[in-house]
Write a protein that holds these residues in place. Structure first.
Motif, short mmCIF file in Angstrom:
data_model
loop_
_atom_site.label_atom_id
_atom_site.label_comp_id
_atom_site.label_asym_id
_atom_site.label_seq_id
_atom_site.Cartn_x
_atom_site.Cartn_y
_atom_site.Cartn_z
N PRO A 4 129.76 -43.64 -66.01
CA PRO A 4 129.76 -44.98 -65.43
C PRO A 4 128.33 -45.43 -65.10
O PRO A 4 127.47 -44.61 -64.79
CB PRO A 4 130.60 -44.82 -64.17
N SER A 6 128.14 -48.56 -63.19
CA SER A 6 128.32 -49.42 -62.02
C SER A 6 129.26 -48.74 -61.04
O SER A 6 130.19 -48.03 -61.43
CB SER A 6 128.88 -50.78 -62.44
N GLN A 49 134.41 -55.58 -60.82
CA GLN A 49 135.11 -54.57 -61.61
C GLN A 49 134.23 -53.33 -61.86
O GLN A 49 133.93 -52.99 -63.01
CB GLN A 49 135.61 -55.16 -62.91
N GLU A 51 132.97 -49.51 -62.37
CA GLU A 51 133.56 -48.39 -63.10
C GLU A 51 133.91 -47.23 -62.18
O GLU A 51 134.74 -46.39 -62.53
CB GLU A 51 132.57 -47.91 -64.16
N LEU A 52 133.27 -47.16 -61.02
CA LEU A 52 133.46 -46.07 -60.06
C LEU A 52 133.53 -46.67 -58.66
O LEU A 52 132.79 -47.60 -58.35
CB LEU A 52 132.27 -45.10 -60.14
#
Length: 73
Positions: A4, A6, A49, A51-52
């Motif tokens: 990830p 972001s 949104q 990713e983590l």
């Protein structure tokens, strides 16, 4: 699966958010966002949104488990 880039840090203690942000940058997270409570976290996830999500359990407004349940839905 790619790493990830972001992440959203959800933590009510500012010094802990700074520490986690620095750690995430060390492992390649180039876009860290921060939220201080569960309500902010839900809004930030909808907007960015990530990713983590690094989610504290003890949060004001709504706790981390409630946030997790809503994110999972």
């Amino acid at each position: 699966m790619a790493r990830p880039t972001s992440a959203l840090i959800v933590e009510d203690e500012p010094h802990v958010r700074v520490f986690v942000r620095l750690l995430l940058k060390e492992v390649g997270i180039t876009t860290p966002w921060e939220a201080a409570d569960g309500t902010q976290a839900l809004a930030m996830v909808a907007e960015h949104q990530p990713e983590l999500v690094m989610l504290d359990i003890n949060l004001p407004m709504m706790n981390g488990l409630e946030v997790l349940k809503l994110l999972h839905e």
